[in-house]
Every structure is written in C-alpha cells, then in structure tokens.
Design an enzyme around this catalytic site. Structure first.
Site, PDB file in Angstrom:
ATOM      1  N   HIS A  95     -93.788  -6.859  70.730  1.00 39.36           N
ATOM      2  CA  HIS A  95     -93.261  -8.134  70.330  1.00 39.36           C
ATOM      3  C   HIS A  95     -94.346  -9.052  69.480  1.00 39.36           C
ATOM      4  O   HIS A  95     -95.437  -8.975  70.277  1.00 39.36           O
ATOM      5  CB  HIS A  95     -92.288  -8.768  71.272  1.00 39.36           C
ATOM      6  CG  HIS A  95     -91.701  -9.843  70.593  1.00 39.36           C
ATOM      7  ND1 HIS A  95     -91.927 -11.060  70.246  1.00 39.36           N
ATOM      8  CD2 HIS A  95     -90.149  -9.671  70.329  1.00 39.36           C
ATOM      9  CE1 HIS A  95     -90.813 -11.683  69.599  1.00 39.36           C
ATOM     10  NE2 HIS A  95     -89.856 -10.870  69.585  1.00 39.36           N
ATOM     11  N   GLU A 167     -89.229  -7.391  62.553  1.00 38.42           N
ATOM     12  CA  GLU A 167     -89.080  -8.623  63.081  1.00 38.42           C
ATOM     13  C   GLU A 167     -90.184  -9.566  61.945  1.00 38.42           C
ATOM     14  O   GLU A 167     -91.164  -9.735  62.601  1.00 38.42           O
ATOM     15  CB  GLU A 167     -89.418  -8.955  64.208  1.00 38.42           C
ATOM     16  CG  GLU A 167     -88.339  -8.271  65.102  1.00 38.42           C
ATOM     17  CD  GLU A 167     -88.088  -8.884  66.463  1.00 38.42           C
ATOM     18  OE1 GLU A 167     -86.752  -8.917  66.733  1.00 38.42           O
ATOM     19  OE2 GLU A 167     -88.804  -9.444  67.200  1.00 38.42           O
ATOM     20  N   GLY A 173     -86.922 -17.268  65.495  1.00 36.28           N
ATOM     21  CA  GLY A 173     -86.572 -18.686  66.201  1.00 36.28           C
ATOM     22  C   GLY A 173     -86.925 -19.562  65.261  1.00 36.28           C
ATOM     23  O   GLY A 173     -86.748 -20.646  65.558  1.00 36.28           O
TER      24      GLY A 173
HETATM   25  P1  13P Z   1     -84.619 -15.165  67.293  1.00 35.40           P
HETATM   26  O1  13P Z   1     -83.135 -14.156  67.146  1.00 35.40           O
HETATM   27  O2  13P Z   1     -84.448 -15.861  68.005  1.00 35.40           O
HETATM   28  O3  13P Z   1     -85.078 -15.423  65.798  1.00 35.40           O
HETATM   29  O4  13P Z   1     -85.304 -14.181  67.967  1.00 35.40           O
HETATM   30  C1  13P Z   1     -85.615 -12.754  67.258  1.00 35.40           C
HETATM   31  C2  13P Z   1     -86.874 -12.113  68.101  1.00 35.40           C
HETATM   32  O5  13P Z   1     -87.890 -12.463  68.373  1.00 35.40           O
HETATM   33  C3  13P Z   1     -86.202 -10.895  69.011  1.00 35.40           C
HETATM   34  O6  13P Z   1     -87.097 -10.184  69.636  1.00 35.40           O
END
Ligand code: 13P
Length: 251
Positions: A95, A167, A173
C-alpha cells in the site's frame, strides 16, 4: 470472465465496539450483493472478530500487511502463518501508505508477495503513481516498474495468483477520484504489460481501482472493461456506503 472483487481497507481505524457494529452491518446487507466477491481487511487485532462474525458468510477477510519472514525476532510484525491461523484469505501488500511512511521498496513488496503465496494468502498488490509523477508524465513508467518487480522476483504465473490494486496516490483519501477514463487507461496499460509476459495470466488477473471510490462514482468506474473491482478506504468504514459500492457491481 473476471468476478469483481470489492475489498475494504479499514486502515488504522475503529474500536472493538465500532468494528462489531460495522461487521454486523455489512453482514446484514450482504444479500443485496449479487455479483461481486466481498472482503474486509481490518486492523490485525480485530481479525479474530472478523473471523468470528464472518465465518460461514459470503464475506472474506484479510490482513493489511505481512512480514517477509514466517516467524522470528521481528518485533511488531505479523507473519503469514498467523494470518492463516485466523483464516484470512487476502492480505494487502505494498500500500502507498506503507511505501511512503515505512519506506517499503518495490523489492521488499515483491518479497511480501512471495511470502503471502508461500502461506496460501491471496495478495492484494497495490501500485500507483504520486501526483508529481503523474504531472511529469511518468505514470506508466512507475506502475510498470512496480509490476515488473513482482514478475522478476516471483514470476508472472505467481503474479496471476494475486490481485492488483491500482491506487493513484493523489486520489487516496483526497476526495479526488481518477476519472473512469483515466483509471481505465492505466488498468489497460497494466494488463498489456503483463500480457507481454503471459496473455492468459493478464486476461484472468483482477485489477481493482482504489482512491476515493464511493457509492456515487463506483458504477461508472466498475463499468470500464479493465476495472475489476475496488479497494475502498474511507467509504468502507460505513456499512451502507461499502454495500452501496458492492451492489454497484451488480450492474
Ligand atoms: P480512500 O478510499 O479513502 O481514498 O482510500 C483508498 C485506499 O487507500 C484503499 O487502500
């Protein structure tokens, strides 16, 4: 045909009381989810609670990270066999928060991929570019480097035993979602990159999108041909929102 996967990454959120409530809420609504496979990844100490509540349901659970080692003097780490002890199916690896705050390198993440497979866990392997990298036009270079690290270390067949989560770091976020077109473009690139090594693996591999995915934008993202589900942060902490994303995959 790839079955969509919607996985919740709860990150470092919750208390025993709120975790119990969230699990109960997801369980209560899961029958509305017809198409997607569903999984939740709570903080490690709440995994036994997830197991207790979700065993026998259609919902899988997993960890948010694991050690490259299976046991030993590695204070604070969680080993693959420990996650298996609690019947985890999945484990998130690489991540961006771990890459950024814990300095995890592509090479270390590749070793974690191998550790997950060695222990019968399905890695949810996260990749993605920063805003600076996108703006300087190196998105494809970055995700190719991240994917190649696992192919070089584990082989393309083993990569095919996991799930990729694209991602974009700038969308995590922030409330700034990649447009469905932006995401589709990178997903197609990732699949084509893997197809150069093994077309069958590329065709079967699920590539999830993650980054500010919500009930309101999930359907159009999931409608794209190379977006096979979502890895959900903030919106996975509310049963209603998480289920809303899961049902968006019903079509
Ligand atoms: P958000 O959905 O809060 O943007 O986070 C995505 C994430 O990092 C999932 O691993």
């Amino acid at each position: 045909m790839r079955q969509p996967l919607v996985a919740g990454n709860w990150k470092m959120n919750g208390s025993l009381a709120s975790v119990r409530e969230l699990l109960a809420g997801i369980k209560a609504g899961i029958d509305t989810v017809k198409v997607a496979e569903v999984a939740v990844c709570p903080p490690a100490v709440y995994i036994p609670e997830a197991q207790a509540q979700l065993a026998g349901t259609a919902i899988a659970w997993g960890g948010q990270d694991l050690s490259v080692h299976d046991s030993g003097a590695y204070t604070g780490e969680i080993a693959g066999p420990m996650l298996r002890d609690f019947d985890c199916k999945y484990v998130i690896i690489g991540h961006s928060e771990r890459r950024t705050y814990h300095g995890e390198s592509d090479e270390l993440v590749a070793r974690k991929f191998e550790a997950a497979r060695r222990n019968g866990l399905v890695p949810i392997f996260c990749i993605g570019e920063t805003l600076e990298e996108r703006e300087s036009g190196v998105t494809e270079e970055v995700v190719a480097r991240q994917v190649d690290a696992v192919i070089d270390h584990c082989g393309v067949e083993m990569l095919g035993e996991g799930v990729i989560a694209y991602e974009p770091v700038w969308a995590i976020g922030t409330g700034k979602t990649a447009t469905p077109e932006q995401a589709q473009e990178v997903h197609a690139f990732i699949r084509s990159r893997i197809a150069e090594k093994n077309a069958t693996v590329a065709e079967g591999l699920r590539i999830l999108y993650g980054g500010s995915m919500k009930p309101g934008n999930a359907a159009e993202l999931l409608a794209k041909p190379d977006i096979d589900g979502g890895l959900i942060g903030g919106a996975s902490l509310k049963a209603e929102d998480f289920l809303g994303i899961c049902t968006a995959a019903n079509g």
